[in-house]
Write a protein that holds these residues in place. Structure first.
Motif, PDB file in Angstrom:
ATOM      1  N   PRO A   6     -89.065 -56.968  -5.993  1.00  0.00           N
ATOM      2  CA  PRO A   6     -89.966 -57.268  -4.866  1.00  0.00           C
ATOM      3  C   PRO A   6     -89.163 -57.501  -3.592  1.00  0.00           C
ATOM      4  O   PRO A   6     -87.932 -57.602  -3.626  1.00  0.00           O
ATOM      5  CB  PRO A   6     -90.677 -58.548  -5.341  1.00  0.00           C
ATOM      6  N   PRO A   7     -89.832 -57.646  -2.443  1.00  0.00           N
ATOM      7  CA  PRO A   7     -89.112 -57.515  -1.177  1.00  0.00           C
ATOM      8  C   PRO A   7     -88.534 -58.778  -0.559  1.00  0.00           C
ATOM      9  O   PRO A   7     -87.804 -58.666   0.434  1.00  0.00           O
ATOM     10  CB  PRO A   7     -90.203 -56.954  -0.257  1.00  0.00           C
ATOM     11  N   TYR A  40     -75.382 -63.775  -2.381  1.00  0.00           N
ATOM     12  CA  TYR A  40     -76.799 -63.833  -2.070  1.00  0.00           C
ATOM     13  C   TYR A  40     -77.488 -62.647  -2.729  1.00  0.00           C
ATOM     14  O   TYR A  40     -77.115 -61.490  -2.506  1.00  0.00           O
ATOM     15  CB  TYR A  40     -77.028 -63.787  -0.560  1.00  0.00           C
ATOM     16  N   ASN A  41     -78.506 -62.927  -3.534  1.00  0.00           N
ATOM     17  CA  ASN A  41     -79.304 -61.894  -4.186  1.00  0.00           C
ATOM     18  C   ASN A  41     -80.622 -62.522  -4.636  1.00  0.00           C
ATOM     19  O   ASN A  41     -80.851 -63.717  -4.412  1.00  0.00           O
ATOM     20  CB  ASN A  41     -78.535 -61.248  -5.349  1.00  0.00           C
ATOM     21  N   GLN A  81     -84.069 -67.514  -5.694  1.00  0.00           N
ATOM     22  CA  GLN A  81     -84.982 -68.279  -6.540  1.00  0.00           C
ATOM     23  C   GLN A  81     -84.674 -69.776  -6.511  1.00  0.00           C
ATOM     24  O   GLN A  81     -85.531 -70.585  -6.871  1.00  0.00           O
ATOM     25  CB  GLN A  81     -84.911 -67.772  -7.982  1.00  0.00           C
ATOM     26  N   LEU A  82     -83.455 -70.151  -6.091  1.00  0.00           N
ATOM     27  CA  LEU A  82     -83.133 -71.568  -5.959  1.00  0.00           C
ATOM     28  C   LEU A  82     -83.880 -72.210  -4.788  1.00  0.00           C
ATOM     29  O   LEU A  82     -83.822 -73.426  -4.608  1.00  0.00           O
ATOM     30  CB  LEU A  82     -81.624 -71.761  -5.792  1.00  0.00           C
ATOM     31  N   VAL A  83     -84.543 -71.396  -3.993  1.00  0.00           N
ATOM     32  CA  VAL A  83     -85.458 -71.906  -2.961  1.00  0.00           C
ATOM     33  C   VAL A  83     -86.903 -71.780  -3.443  1.00  0.00           C
ATOM     34  O   VAL A  83     -87.673 -72.738  -3.393  1.00  0.00           O
ATOM     35  CB  VAL A  83     -85.274 -71.154  -1.633  1.00  0.00           C
ATOM     36  N   THR A  84     -87.284 -70.599  -3.896  1.00  0.00           N
ATOM     37  CA  THR A  84     -88.695 -70.353  -4.207  1.00  0.00           C
ATOM     38  C   THR A  84     -89.164 -71.060  -5.475  1.00  0.00           C
ATOM     39  O   THR A  84     -90.324 -71.498  -5.532  1.00  0.00           O
ATOM     40  CB  THR A  84     -88.962 -68.843  -4.313  1.00  0.00           C
ATOM     41  N   MET A  91     -92.644 -62.680  -5.230  1.00  0.00           N
ATOM     42  CA  MET A  91     -92.096 -61.708  -4.288  1.00  0.00           C
ATOM     43  C   MET A  91     -90.571 -61.766  -4.232  1.00  0.00           C
ATOM     44  O   MET A  91     -89.942 -60.968  -3.538  1.00  0.00           O
ATOM     45  CB  MET A  91     -92.677 -61.956  -2.891  1.00  0.00           C
ATOM     46  N   THR A  92     -89.984 -62.716  -4.954  1.00  0.00           N
ATOM     47  CA  THR A  92     -88.523 -62.803  -5.032  1.00  0.00           C
ATOM     48  C   THR A  92     -87.988 -61.961  -6.183  1.00  0.00           C
ATOM     49  O   THR A  92     -87.078 -61.158  -6.021  1.00  0.00           O
ATOM     50  CB  THR A  92     -88.087 -64.269  -5.217  1.00  0.00           C
TER      51      THR A  92
END
Length: 545
Positions: free
Chosen positions: A90-91, A159-160, A165-168, A200-201
């Protein structure tokens, strides 16, 4: 004649007492800021910023002899166009990279700053999650443990989508705990939006969404939550927010699912068991560090030295006590424990059941709740001195790593001097290819073709930033096309030792039969030391007439 006044024996103890007093005041100030409602948020933000800055400089030093990771270069390439999907994923990770690099140049240090900004923001959200479960003292302990978790420092260099995902995912857990407590339609709306943002991540976040769903069904207070509008509004909101991406997914013939099936299906049972065991051991080892350092911070509370001499067992047992603990919200703690157990056990069992190739990096996003799950144990007692101790440990280790980082980088390079995958000079190749294109056609180099691992760094490092085309894969990013390759011309780059070379040469022959074929060799020199030599087969196809 001048005289020099020397401090007397009586003056020296006063100086020591003054130093001690200043130290005690600083420690008291730190603890007070960690607890007071008007100061604690700013303290955590300042901690996250300092952590991000320190580790950005550490990574710059550690990676000085290396190009950026291909995942980072890929995210940069995605960010050049804001699409609803990029072939494999996803984007959202591409969008974030695109926004970041509108403010920062395409340089190595900016990618490490992006990675550390991501984990820094994740730290703050983890602290907000902790405040839903425990008091401010325990929440601060949990966030510093997160900062010591290698995923948020050493292992967080690239960063990938995994790192994002450590934010979302913390945001998703925060929204769930909020919805579980308030049970309103507004909290359900935020939960649905957080779920869509996570999806979306990367589709892997379905593991966390599933764990949250199971926690809501298992929790003793499930009927109160399920009878409220929150979960149903959340589901409707998440589906509605995902519609644009679902439309793209259908138009792309569900290519990301094809990618996952082709890439991660496994039929070797022995290798499958080895990968699952390696996944489990890898993540246990990473988690052991912050847990051990937190235990040290708890043991290092006065009068630790007297206890060490007279009753060593008391150093450990004094942190545990029976009875009620007003510092823990048991209802929310139960949610955290259920979610963490499910995401820890579920993926390895799923890999075994469905024969999935289990990557260790998949654990990056799943264990940020472990520090909170531990400090939320009601029997654990956290003294104020522990907050200063754990902060001091984090600061000393970070500064020491910064000071040692050039030496560590030199040792690593000496130990892996011949490893072209790590130290190969793809950035130099990008510059040489750009010059070769300009000298032949006096125009911008628009398309580079090859495999992801070889060409993504070229997209990042070339001043022309050509779009990546992966002709041997079904999951192109959508940033360019085979028609563009014919129209604008392209440079094909391929590793001559790659077994897919005949298939790529066949594609080049069919697409541009008159393409110029050469071999290029590059080598990087860092601080006067030569890296490994690398050779590539190069195919230069001119623009169409």
């Amino acid at each position: 004649m001048s005289t020099t006044s020397l401090p007397t024996a009586k003056a020296r103890p006063k100086a020591r007492a003054k130093t001690r007093l200043s130290f005690d005041r600083f420690r008291a100030w730190l603890v007070a800021c960690a607890i007071r409602p008007e100061a604690r948020l700013w303290l955590v933000i300042e901690l996250a910023i300092l952590h991000a800055v320190l580790w950005t400089f550490i990574l710059i030093n550690l990676k000085a002899a290396q190009d950026v990771h291909m995942d980072v270069a890929e995210a940069w390439g995605w960010g050049q166009k804001f699409l609803w999907g990029y072939g494999k994923h996803p984007p959202l990770s591409g969008w974030v990279a695109g926004l970041w690099f509108t403010a920062f140049p395409a340089t190595d240090w900016a990618t490490y700053a992006l990675a550390m900004a991501t984990v820094g923001l994740g730290m703050v959200i983890c602290w907000l999650v902790a405040l839903r479960v425990v008091d401010a003292r325990r929440a601060f302990l949990a966030v510093v443990m997160v900062a010591l978790y290698p995923i948020f420092n050493f292992k967080g260099f690239k960063y990938n989508p995994d790192l994002l995902q450590l934010v979302t995912l913390p945001l998703l857990v925060l929204a769930y705990l909020n919805a579980f407590e308030k049970r309103s339609w507004q909290s359900g709306l935020w939960l649905g939006l957080a779920g869509a943002l996570a999806l979306m991540t990367k589709y892997w976040v379905l593991t966390m969404i599933g764990a949250i769903g199971l926690a809501a069904l298992i929790h003793p207070e499930r009927l109160k939550f399920l009878a409220s509008p929150a979960p149903w509004v959340a589901i409707a909101t998440m589906v509605a927010a995902m519609i644009p991406h679902i439309v793209w997914l259908a138009e792309a013939h569900f290519v990301p699912l094809t990618y996952a099936g082709d890439t991660y299906s496994l039929h070797d049972d022995r290798l499958l068991h080895q990968l699952v065991a390696g996944y489990a051991l890898h993540n246990i080892a990473l988690l052991a560090l912050p847990v051990a350092l937190a235990a040290l911070a708890m043991a290092w509370v006065p009068p630790w030295f007297k206890l060490l001499l007279r009753a060593p067992s008391r150093i450990v047992t004094r942190a545990w006590a029976r009875g009620a603990n007003p510092g823990v919200n048991l209802s929310q703690a139960l949610n955290v424990w259920i979610v963490q157990v499910i995401v820890a056990v579920g993926p390895p069992l799923g890999a075994l059941a469905f024969s999935i190739y289990m990557k260790t990096d998949w654990g990056i996003s799943l264990f940020f709740l472990v520090p909170l799950a531990l400090v939320a144990i009601p029997a654990l007692r956290v003294q104020s001195a522990v907050l200063f101790n754990i902060t001091a440990i984090w600061l000393v280790l970070s500064v020491a790593t910064l000071a040692a980082s050039p030496w560590i980088a030199a040792r690593e390079m000496a130990a892996n001097a011949g490893n072209a995958q790590i130290y190969g000079a793809r950035s130099e190749l990008a510059r040489q290819l750009t010059q070769a294109w300009h000298s032949r056609f006096a125009s911008r180099w628009a398309v580079v073709a090859g495999t992801m691992e070889q060409i993504q760094p070229l997209v990042f490092y070339s001043p022309d930033h050509p779009s990546a085309l992966l002709p041997l894969e079904a999951w192109d990013s959508g940033l360019t096309s085979r028609d563009d390759a014919k129209k604008y011309g392209f440079i094909g780059v391929f590793d001559p030792t790659d077994g897919r070379l005949p298939a790529f040469e066949k594609w080049v022959s069919e697409t541009a039969p008159n393409a110029e074929r050469i071999v290029m060799t590059t080598r990087r020199f860092t601080h006067g030391k030569a890296g490994p030599s690398m050779s590539w087969n190069i195919y230069i196809a001119p623009p169409g007439k």
